[in-house]
Design an enzyme around this catalytic site. Structure first.
Site, PDB file in Angstrom:
ATOM      1  N   LYS A 190       0.826  -1.221   0.000  1.00 53.00           N
ATOM      2  CA  LYS A 190       0.000   0.000   0.000  1.00 53.00           C
ATOM      3  C   LYS A 190       0.855   1.265   0.000  1.00 53.00           C
ATOM      4  O   LYS A 190       0.409   2.316  -0.476  1.00 53.00           O
ATOM      5  CB  LYS A 190      -0.968  -0.015   1.188  1.00 53.00           C
ATOM      6  CG  LYS A 190      -0.310  -0.146   2.558  1.00 53.00           C
ATOM      7  CD  LYS A 190       0.037   1.180   3.181  1.00 53.00           C
ATOM      8  CE  LYS A 190       0.792   1.007   4.477  1.00 53.00           C
ATOM      9  NZ  LYS A 190       1.180   2.303   5.094  1.00 53.00           N
ATOM     10  N   THR A 247      -3.459   5.639   3.733  1.00 51.19           N
ATOM     11  CA  THR A 247      -2.191   6.207   3.261  1.00 51.19           C
ATOM     12  C   THR A 247      -2.332   6.960   1.940  1.00 51.19           C
ATOM     13  O   THR A 247      -1.501   7.798   1.624  1.00 51.19           O
ATOM     14  CB  THR A 247      -1.113   5.117   3.115  1.00 51.19           C
ATOM     15  OG1 THR A 247      -1.653   4.028   2.370  1.00 51.19           O
ATOM     16  CG2 THR A 247      -0.656   4.602   4.450  1.00 51.19           C
TER      17      THR A 247
END
Length: 330
Positions: A190, A247
């Site tokens: 990610k 994120t």
């Protein structure tokens, strides 16, 4: 339960403080003696977590022999590229069956190995028991007791339940899964997609582009994760989709900030030079690029981020190339 926390950055300090406040006997190991001394004097990590008062119950040491004495549980919060030499150096200080809980997010560049394999190889001859802790969690928010939920992956059910209980607090909720590989890979991949999302925002693209990157980034995460032994269900959960959304959208994300600055025209060297903490996604991009070639897994977003970071490709051109790929089924 006596826990030693390896790494006194923002996340390591936050988790160590949380464990101490939760009644666990916890010692934080800081590599820099001056950081340990500063925390002991001011009850605050003024370098990496300023403004947060730490529990008086939290012990802080820079001498590993003192920090690890009597501990059977070791929470590793060291940048992923340094875990192997650190654990190998500490090997003789650890018990024969140490519990290693990894809270770092990355893939080792030299070996293309996930942290679980790095731990097994670094502690060869011992019998480490492994778990991975990952999910949508910013140190700045967890340290202020803001509600947070994460995943803990551990193949050993009894140990997993024990760790789930140890780490859970009224504001930090831990979900258990036996799929430790999926948890650790979700946390690594990610970060690369977060750089891509930051680049898109830095270029001035809208919410549409960000949503597309998150969705197609999840597809890349799942493809690679399954190829390496993770389970699809895990990637739909907190350590996959949850952490990916955080994120890619939260400005507290160091990886997103790297992307934003790249999109606005800064060079990678200048960006890294300005940062105190490590943005794991920069090295992980290179690891994933090499892994994709090795496993023959298609990662088009990762490929373009790699070319921007390591080949100097213009971010706008990378966007054009990504959007003009051959049309495919979803």
């Amino acid at each position: 339960m006596k826990i030693a926390v390896l790494g006194a950055g923002a996340w390591g300090t936050t988790l160590a403080d949380m464990l101490a406040k939760n009644g666990r006997e916890t010692t934080l190991w800081a590599r820099e003696p001056e950081v340990a001394a500063d925390i002991r004097q001011y009850r605050e990590n003024r370098v990496f977590l300023p403004g947060v008062t730490l529990s008086e119950a939290l012990k802080v040491e820079s001498d590993p022999e003192t920090a690890f004495a009597g501990a059977d549980y070791f929470l590793v919060v060291i940048p992923s590229q340094f875990i192997r030499p650190a654990l190998a150096g500490f090997r003789d200080l650890l018990p024969e069956r140490p519990v290693i809980v990894n809270a770092s997010k990355g893939i080792e560049l030299s070996s293309l190995a996930p942290v679980s394999r790095v731990v097994a190889e670094a502690l060869q001859g011992k019998a480490p028991r492994y778990a991975a802790l990952s999910g949508p969690s910013f140190a700045a928010e967890v340290s202020k007791d803001m509600p947070t939920s994460v995943s803990l992956g551990c193949e050993d059910l009894d140990l997993g339940r024990e760790l789930q209980e140890a780490f859970s607090t009224p504001y930090f909720r831990v979900y258990y899964t036996p799929d430790f590989r999926g948890v650790e890979l979700g946390g690594a991949v990610k970060n690369v997609i977060a750089i891509a999302a930051g680049i898109a925002d830095g270029l001035g693209f809208g919410h549409d582009a960000r949503a597309a990157l998150i969705t197609r980034g999840l597809a890349e995460l799942s493809r690679l994760g399954e190829a390496m032994g993770g389970q699809e269900r895990t990637f739909m959960g907190l350590s996959g989709m949850g952490d990916l959304v955080l994120t890619c959208t939260g400005d507290l994300s160091r990886n997103r900030q790297v992307g934003l600055k790249l999109g606005r025209g800064q060079t990678l060297d200048d960006i890294i030079g300005e940062m105190k903490a490590v943005a794991e996604g920069v090295k992980t991009t290179q690891s994933l690029h090499d892994l994709a070639a090795k496993l023959e897994v298609e990662l088009p977003i990762t490929e373009q981020v790699y070319k921007i970071l390591y080949e100097g490709k213009d971010p706008a051109r990378a966007t054009t190339d990504l959007m003009s790929r051959d049309l495919k089924d979803e």
